[in-house]
Design an enzyme around this catalytic site. Structure first.
Site, PDB file in Angstrom:
ATOM      1  N   GLU A 288      45.376 -50.624-109.015  1.00  0.00           N
ATOM      2  CA  GLU A 288      44.904 -49.440-108.677  1.00  0.00           C
ATOM      3  C   GLU A 288      44.171 -48.977-109.455  1.00  0.00           C
ATOM      4  O   GLU A 288      44.518 -49.147-110.905  1.00  0.00           O
ATOM      5  CB  GLU A 288      45.928 -48.317-108.149  1.00  0.00           C
ATOM      6  CG  GLU A 288      46.782 -48.714-106.902  1.00  0.00           C
ATOM      7  CD  GLU A 288      48.069 -47.706-106.888  1.00  0.00           C
ATOM      8  OE1 GLU A 288      48.135 -46.782-107.555  1.00  0.00           O
ATOM      9  OE2 GLU A 288      48.846 -47.943-105.885  1.00  0.00           O
ATOM     10  N   LYS A 290      43.031 -45.955-112.314  1.00  0.00           N
ATOM     11  CA  LYS A 290      43.844 -44.848-112.811  1.00  0.00           C
ATOM     12  C   LYS A 290      42.842 -43.814-112.968  1.00  0.00           C
ATOM     13  O   LYS A 290      42.005 -43.885-113.801  1.00  0.00           O
ATOM     14  CB  LYS A 290      44.272 -45.509-113.974  1.00  0.00           C
ATOM     15  CG  LYS A 290      45.012 -44.419-114.909  1.00  0.00           C
ATOM     16  CD  LYS A 290      45.638 -44.982-116.242  1.00  0.00           C
ATOM     17  CE  LYS A 290      46.915 -44.154-116.878  1.00  0.00           C
ATOM     18  NZ  LYS A 290      46.172 -42.635-116.986  1.00  0.00           N
ATOM     19  N   ARG A 295      47.993 -34.941-112.436  1.00  0.00           N
ATOM     20  CA  ARG A 295      48.909 -35.404-111.424  1.00  0.00           C
ATOM     21  C   ARG A 295      49.461 -34.249-110.489  1.00  0.00           C
ATOM     22  O   ARG A 295      49.588 -33.264-110.944  1.00  0.00           O
ATOM     23  CB  ARG A 295      50.098 -35.910-112.060  1.00  0.00           C
ATOM     24  CG  ARG A 295      51.091 -36.547-111.251  1.00  0.00           C
ATOM     25  CD  ARG A 295      51.596 -37.726-112.015  1.00  0.00           C
ATOM     26  NE  ARG A 295      52.610 -38.622-111.136  1.00  0.00           N
ATOM     27  CZ  ARG A 295      53.115 -39.814-111.482  1.00  0.00           C
ATOM     28  NH1 ARG A 295      53.154 -39.957-112.817  1.00  0.00           N
ATOM     29  NH2 ARG A 295      54.075 -40.368-110.544  1.00  0.00           N
ATOM     30  N   ARG A 314      52.805 -32.595-113.190  1.00  0.00           N
ATOM     31  CA  ARG A 314      53.554 -33.722-113.709  1.00  0.00           C
ATOM     32  C   ARG A 314      54.856 -33.075-114.235  1.00  0.00           C
ATOM     33  O   ARG A 314      55.866 -33.588-114.655  1.00  0.00           O
ATOM     34  CB  ARG A 314      52.621 -34.258-114.733  1.00  0.00           C
ATOM     35  CG  ARG A 314      53.435 -35.375-115.584  1.00  0.00           C
ATOM     36  CD  ARG A 314      52.667 -35.591-116.913  1.00  0.00           C
ATOM     37  NE  ARG A 314      53.139 -36.800-117.555  1.00  0.00           N
ATOM     38  CZ  ARG A 314      53.860 -36.774-118.338  1.00  0.00           C
ATOM     39  NH1 ARG A 314      54.764 -35.748-118.536  1.00  0.00           N
ATOM     40  NH2 ARG A 314      54.473 -37.914-118.879  1.00  0.00           N
ATOM     41  N   GLU A 346      46.348 -38.008-107.809  1.00  0.00           N
ATOM     42  CA  GLU A 346      45.671 -37.575-109.057  1.00  0.00           C
ATOM     43  C   GLU A 346      44.657 -36.509-108.273  1.00  0.00           C
ATOM     44  O   GLU A 346      43.773 -37.040-107.607  1.00  0.00           O
ATOM     45  CB  GLU A 346      45.281 -38.764-109.495  1.00  0.00           C
ATOM     46  CG  GLU A 346      44.866 -37.953-110.995  1.00  0.00           C
ATOM     47  CD  GLU A 346      45.886 -37.973-112.096  1.00  0.00           C
ATOM     48  OE1 GLU A 346      46.784 -38.265-111.927  1.00  0.00           O
ATOM     49  OE2 GLU A 346      45.320 -37.898-113.430  1.00  0.00           O
ATOM     50  N   GLU A 445      39.905 -44.340-115.909  1.00  0.00           N
ATOM     51  CA  GLU A 445      40.484 -44.715-117.460  1.00  0.00           C
ATOM     52  C   GLU A 445      41.116 -45.899-117.419  1.00  0.00           C
ATOM     53  O   GLU A 445      41.143 -46.610-118.196  1.00  0.00           O
ATOM     54  CB  GLU A 445      41.749 -43.900-117.608  1.00  0.00           C
ATOM     55  CG  GLU A 445      41.547 -42.549-118.414  1.00  0.00           C
ATOM     56  CD  GLU A 445      42.796 -41.958-118.586  1.00  0.00           C
ATOM     57  OE1 GLU A 445      43.016 -41.637-119.806  1.00  0.00           O
ATOM     58  OE2 GLU A 445      43.795 -41.810-117.848  1.00  0.00           O
ATOM     59  N   LYS A 450      51.112 -52.295-110.319  1.00  0.00           N
ATOM     60  CA  LYS A 450      52.412 -52.046-109.716  1.00  0.00           C
ATOM     61  C   LYS A 450      53.125 -53.171-109.033  1.00  0.00           C
ATOM     62  O   LYS A 450      52.457 -53.625-108.167  1.00  0.00           O
ATOM     63  CB  LYS A 450      52.187 -50.845-108.972  1.00  0.00           C
ATOM     64  CG  LYS A 450      51.680 -49.691-109.615  1.00  0.00           C
ATOM     65  CD  LYS A 450      51.430 -48.431-108.554  1.00  0.00           C
ATOM     66  CE  LYS A 450      51.013 -47.175-109.356  1.00  0.00           C
ATOM     67  NZ  LYS A 450      50.615 -45.950-108.389  1.00  0.00           N
ATOM     68  N   ARG A 464      60.443 -44.324-117.070  1.00  0.00           N
ATOM     69  CA  ARG A 464      59.108 -45.016-117.708  1.00  0.00           C
ATOM     70  C   ARG A 464      59.419 -46.346-117.353  1.00  0.00           C
ATOM     71  O   ARG A 464      60.156 -46.983-117.856  1.00  0.00           O
ATOM     72  CB  ARG A 464      58.765 -44.529-119.043  1.00  0.00           C
ATOM     73  CG  ARG A 464      57.707 -45.300-119.472  1.00  0.00           C
ATOM     74  CD  ARG A 464      57.235 -44.974-121.079  1.00  0.00           C
ATOM     75  NE  ARG A 464      57.210 -43.409-121.213  1.00  0.00           N
ATOM     76  CZ  ARG A 464      55.918 -42.690-120.917  1.00  0.00           C
ATOM     77  NH1 ARG A 464      54.940 -43.369-120.230  1.00  0.00           N
ATOM     78  NH2 ARG A 464      55.683 -41.554-120.920  1.00  0.00           N
ATOM     79  N   LYS A 470      50.412 -49.633-117.340  1.00  0.00           N
ATOM     80  CA  LYS A 470      48.850 -48.742-117.265  1.00  0.00           C
ATOM     81  C   LYS A 470      48.135 -49.767-118.434  1.00  0.00           C
ATOM     82  O   LYS A 470      48.422 -50.202-119.286  1.00  0.00           O
ATOM     83  CB  LYS A 470      48.957 -47.592-117.874  1.00  0.00           C
ATOM     84  CG  LYS A 470      49.834 -47.073-118.931  1.00  0.00           C
ATOM     85  CD  LYS A 470      49.851 -45.477-119.246  1.00  0.00           C
ATOM     86  CE  LYS A 470      51.018 -45.238-120.483  1.00  0.00           C
ATOM     87  NZ  LYS A 470      51.001 -43.903-120.734  1.00  0.00           N
TER      88      LYS A 470
END
Ligand code: ATP
Length: 630
Positions: A288, A290, A295, A314, A346, A445, A450, A464, A470
Site C-alpha cells: 500500500e 505509505k 494517523r 496514534r 491516515e 513516503e 502487509k 510492532r 515499511k
C-alpha cells in the site's frame, strides 16, 4: 515466580469513608522498588501488594493501579497529572512553612522536588499528628487537582496539594510530589504494573497459592491482560471484569468498543524490496502507499438518530476537534447499512484544486482545535487502510484480505475527502520497486507491505509486527531512518540568532532506566519562523534545574532546561561514538555513548509522547546497522 521479602500485612485506617488502605503502605512498596533494579523483583513486590489489596476492595485496587502508573484517567480522556513546577514550588513552600525563594534554591541544588519536600517535611516540628492519608483519598484528590480549571484554579490546586502535603508522613511526601510531576521514577513501567496485576489475579484465583502455578499460567494471564488493555484501555472496567469473570476470560468481556481507542499496530523497517519476499516466505502480501500525514482512528456509532464520531491520534489523544470536517463527512463515506465502525486511516493535507497530496508540513499548520469548519484553510483527505470494527463486530482477528473486502464493500470513496489507500498485491521484486517509485511521485513516503491471509494477517493492536513492513525511499537509498528526539535544553543564540535560541540539546529515551539521555546538539534545519515558534512553545515548559532523570555531561550543559514535552523528528548524516553524549551509553563501548553527526531538524512530532521517542536500544541498533551497511 520470584520470592521477595514478605510484605507487611496491610493495616487499614479509619477514615470518614470507612476503613481504607493507607497511602503509606503503597509508598513503602515504592521505596522497596526504588531500592532494586531487578525487574523480576520489582514485579514481585508490586504483585504481592496487589494480592493483598485485591482481597480488600476492588475500587481501592483500581486506585492503587492508577497511582502506580501516575495517571488519573485513561489517556484518551486527556486528564493529566504533570502539574507545573511553579504550583508545586508554591505548595511545598506553604506546606513546609518556608520562603518560596528558599525552596527554589534547594531545588536547584538538589535537582529533585521529591527530595526537597521530604527534607522540608522532616525538618518541620508538627504540633499535632495529621490524619493518615488513604490510597483513595490521594487518588481522588489528584483527580480533582487535574480537572480543576478556570480563573482561580491555581489557588485551588495549590490549596489541594498543600493539604495533601500537610497530611504526609514518612516517605509519602516524596512520592506524592513525584506523582504530581507526572512520573514516579522508581523504575516501575506501566507494562510491569500490568504484569504484576495479571500475576496477582492469577494467584488470587488459585486461592492465594502461587507455588502450584506453572510459568505458563502467569504468562497466559499477562498476555491476556495486555491484549485486553490494548483493545479496551480502561482499567476500571477491566479490573471489574477480572473480579467478575476471572483473568482468563476477560477478553470475552472487554472487546473493541467504538469511542475507546485501540492501540495502533506498528510496522518494522525493511531496507530493500528483495528482502520482502524472503521475509514473507511465500505468504501472499499487499503493498500500500505509505501516506505522510497523521494517523487517525475514526470511531463512529449510531443509536437511532443519535450519532457519535470520535477521531483518535496514534497516541490515543482525542483529535475530533482538529478534524470536524472528517467527522461531518462520515455520512457520505459510510454506506447506508453502516451503524458503527472503527477505521484506521491516515489524514493527509489535500490540494482540492489539483487533486493532490500536500506535504506533512502543510498539515502541521492546521489548528489543533477548529471552532468552525468554514475557517479551515488546510483541507484533508482520509486514506483508509484498515477496518477494525463494523456493525457491532470486532474484525481484528480476521485476515486482512477479509477486512479489506468489508472496507471496500461498506464504504465509498468521496472526492477530496475519503479514499482507500492505493494498493497492489504484488509478487515480483521489480514490480515492488516500481510501485515504490510511483508512491514517491505521488508525494507518499514509500510503501507499507502487509501479509494478506491466515492468522499472521490479523490486526495486532500495539504490536510492532513482522507482518507489517515499511519500505521508505530513504532506506533504499541507504540514508537510514530519522530519529524522534526529545528537546531537553537550549543554548542562547549568537549573531543573527540573538534573542532566540541558537541551538538545542536533544535526548533519546531509555525505558529501562526511565531516563532521557543527551544525544546531540542541533542548530540546523530551522527557518527563522521555526526558531521563533519553537522558542515560544518550549518556554512554556522551562524549568529551573535539569530533571534528575536527564543523563548529560557538563560539557554539553545548556543555558536553559526544559521539561520533557516536545518531540522532534531529526535526520543525521550518521551516528558516531562519543565520550560526551550519554545516548545508549555503555551499550556499544563501555565508556562511550552514541551521538548524531550533522543533525538536521525535520519536523515536530505532536503525535508522539516523550516516552515514545527513539529508545536508546534503537539508537544502538541504528549505530550497529550502519556499520554493516558501510
Ligand atoms: P512508528 O510508528 O513505526 O514508531 P512512525 O510513527 O514514525 O514510526 P512510520 O515509521 O512513519 O511511523 O510508519 C508508520 C505510520 O505510517 C503509521 O503509524 C501511519 O500513521 C502511517 N501510514 C501511512 N500509510 C499507511 C498505510 N497504508 N498503512 C499503515 N500505516 C500507514
Amino acid at each position: 515466580p520470584v520470592k521477595v521479602k514478605k510484605a507487611e500485612p496491610i493495616t487499614l485506617i479509619d477514615t470518614k469513608e470507612g476503613k481504607k488502605i493507607p497511602f503509606l503502605a503503597l509508598c513503602k512498596v515504592f521505596e522497596a522498588i526504588e531500592a532494586t533494579t531487578k525487574r523480576l523483583e520489582i514485579t514481585a513486590l508490586i504483585r504481592d501488594f496487589f494480592v493483598q489489596v485485591m482481597d480488600i476492595d476492588k475500587e481501592e485496587l483500581t486506585d492503587a493501579v492508577m497511582l502506580c502508573i501516575a495517571k488519573v484517567a485513561p489517556d484518551h480522556e486527556g486528564i493529566e497529572l504533570g502539574i507545573g513546577e511553579s504550583i508545586l514550588l508554591k505548595s511545598i513552600a506553604s506546606a513546609t512553612g518556608r520562603q518560596i525563594q528558599k525552596v527554589k534554591q534547594e531545588h536547584q541544588a538538589l535537582g529533585d522536588l521529591g527530595v526537597v519536600v521530604e527534607r522540608g517535611k522532616s525538618n518541620q516540628n508538627t504540633m499535632f499528628k495529621p490524619k493518615p492519608l488513604s490510597i483513595s483519598k490521594v487518588f481522588h484528590t489528584f483527580r480533582e487537582i487535574a480537572t480543576t480549571s478556570g480563573s482561580s484554579s491555581i489557588q485551588k490546586k495549590t490549596g489541594l496539594i498543600t493539604g495533601l502535603l500537610g497530611a504526609c508522613t514518612n516517605v509519602e511526601s516524596k512520592y506524592l510530589i513525584r506523582s504530581l510531576e507526572g512520573r514516579l521514577r522508581i523504575g516501575l513501567a506501566e507494562s510491569t504494573v500490568q504484569t504484576a496485576l495479571a500475576h496477582a489475579a492469577r494467584i488470587r484465583e488459585n486461592d492465594g497459592d502461587s507455588d502450584s502455578l506453572a510459568p505458563e499460567d502467569f504468562l497466559q494471564a499477562t498476555e491476556n491482560l495486555k491484549q485486553v488493555l490494548s483493545e479496551f484501555p480502561v482499567y476500571t472496567h477491566v479490573i471489574d471484569s477480572i473480579y467478575k469473570y476471572g483473568i482468563n476470560d476477560i477478553a470475552n468481556h472487554c472487546t473493541l468498543t467504538p469511542t475507546l481507542p485501540v492501540k495502533p499496530m506498528l510496522a518494522k523497517i525493511e531496507k530493500a524490496a528483495d528482502d520482502i519476499l524472503r521475509r514473507f516466505e511465500g505468504k501472499p502480501f499487499t503493498c500500500e502507499f505509505k501516506y505522510d500525514g497523521e494517523r487517525s482512528q475514526i470511531h463512529y456509532v449510531a443509536d437511532g438518530d443519535e450519532t457519535q464520531c470520535v477521531i483518535f491520534s496514534r497516541n490515543a489523544e482525542n483529535n475530533t476537534a482538529k478534524y470536524p470536517d472528517i467527522a461531518s463527512s462520515v455520512k457520505e463515506f459510510a454506506g447506508p447499512n453502516v451503524k458503527s465502525f472503527i477505521l484506521d486511516c491516515e489524514a493527509v493535507a489535500w490540494d482540492k484544486i489539483n487533486g493532490k497530496i500536500r506535504s506533512f508540513q502543510t498539515l502541521s499548520s492546521r489548528k489543533r482545535k477548529v471552532e468552525n469548519e468554514a475557517e479551515i484553510t488546510v483541507g484533508v483527505c482520509c486514506f483508509a487502510f484498515d477496518l477494525l470494527y463494523l456493525n457491532g463486530e470486532a474484525l481484528i482477528r480476521m485476515p486482512l484480505r477479509k477486512r479489506r473486502e468489508l472496507l471496500r464493500e461498506h464504504f465509498v470513496p468521496v472526492q477530496n475527502k475519503f479514499q482507500f489507500a492505493i494498493s497492489k498485491d504484488l509478487t515480483e521484486v521489480e514490480d515492488i520497486q516500481e510501485f515504490l517509485e510511483l508512491s514517491i511521485e505521488e508525494n507518499c513516503e514509500g510503501l507499507m507491505i502487509k501479509t494478506l491471509d491466515g492468522s499472521t494477517s490479523s490486526y495486532e493492536p500495539s504490536k510492532r509486527s513482522m507482518n507489517w513492513l515499511k519500505l521508505k525511499k530513504d532506506y533504499v537509498d541507504g540514508l537510514g531512518d530519522s530519529l524522534d528526539l526529545v528537546v531537553i535544553g537550549a543554548y542562547f543564540g549568537k549573531g543573527k540568532r540573538v534573542g532566540a535560541y541558537g541551538a538545542y540539546l536533544l535526548a533519546c529515551y531509555d525505558p529501562d532506566r526511565e531516563e532521557y539521555q543527551a544525544i546531540c546538539k542541533i542548530g540546523t534545519g530551522f527557518s527563522d519562523a521555526d526558531l521563533e515558534s519553537h522558542k515560544e512553545k518550549l518556554d512554556e515548559s522551562r524549568i529551573s534545574a535539569p530533571k534528575p532523570y536527564y543523563a548529560f555531561s557538563e560539557k554539553t550543559k545548556p543555558d536553559i532546561w526544559f521539561a520533557p514535552t516536545v518531540v522532534w523528528e531529526v535526520k543525521a548524516a550518521d551516528l558516531s561514538l562519543s565520550p560526551i553524549y550519554q545516548a545508549a551509553y555503555g551499550e556499544i563501548d563501555p565508556s562511550k555513548g552514541v551521538s548524531l553527526r550533522f543533525p538536521r531538524f525535520i519536523r515536530i512530532r505532536d503525535d508522539k509522547t516523550p516516552e515514545m521517542a527513539t529508545s536508546s536500544t534503537q539508537v544502538a541498533e541504528m549505530y550497529e546497522s550502519q556499520k554493516i551497511n558501510h
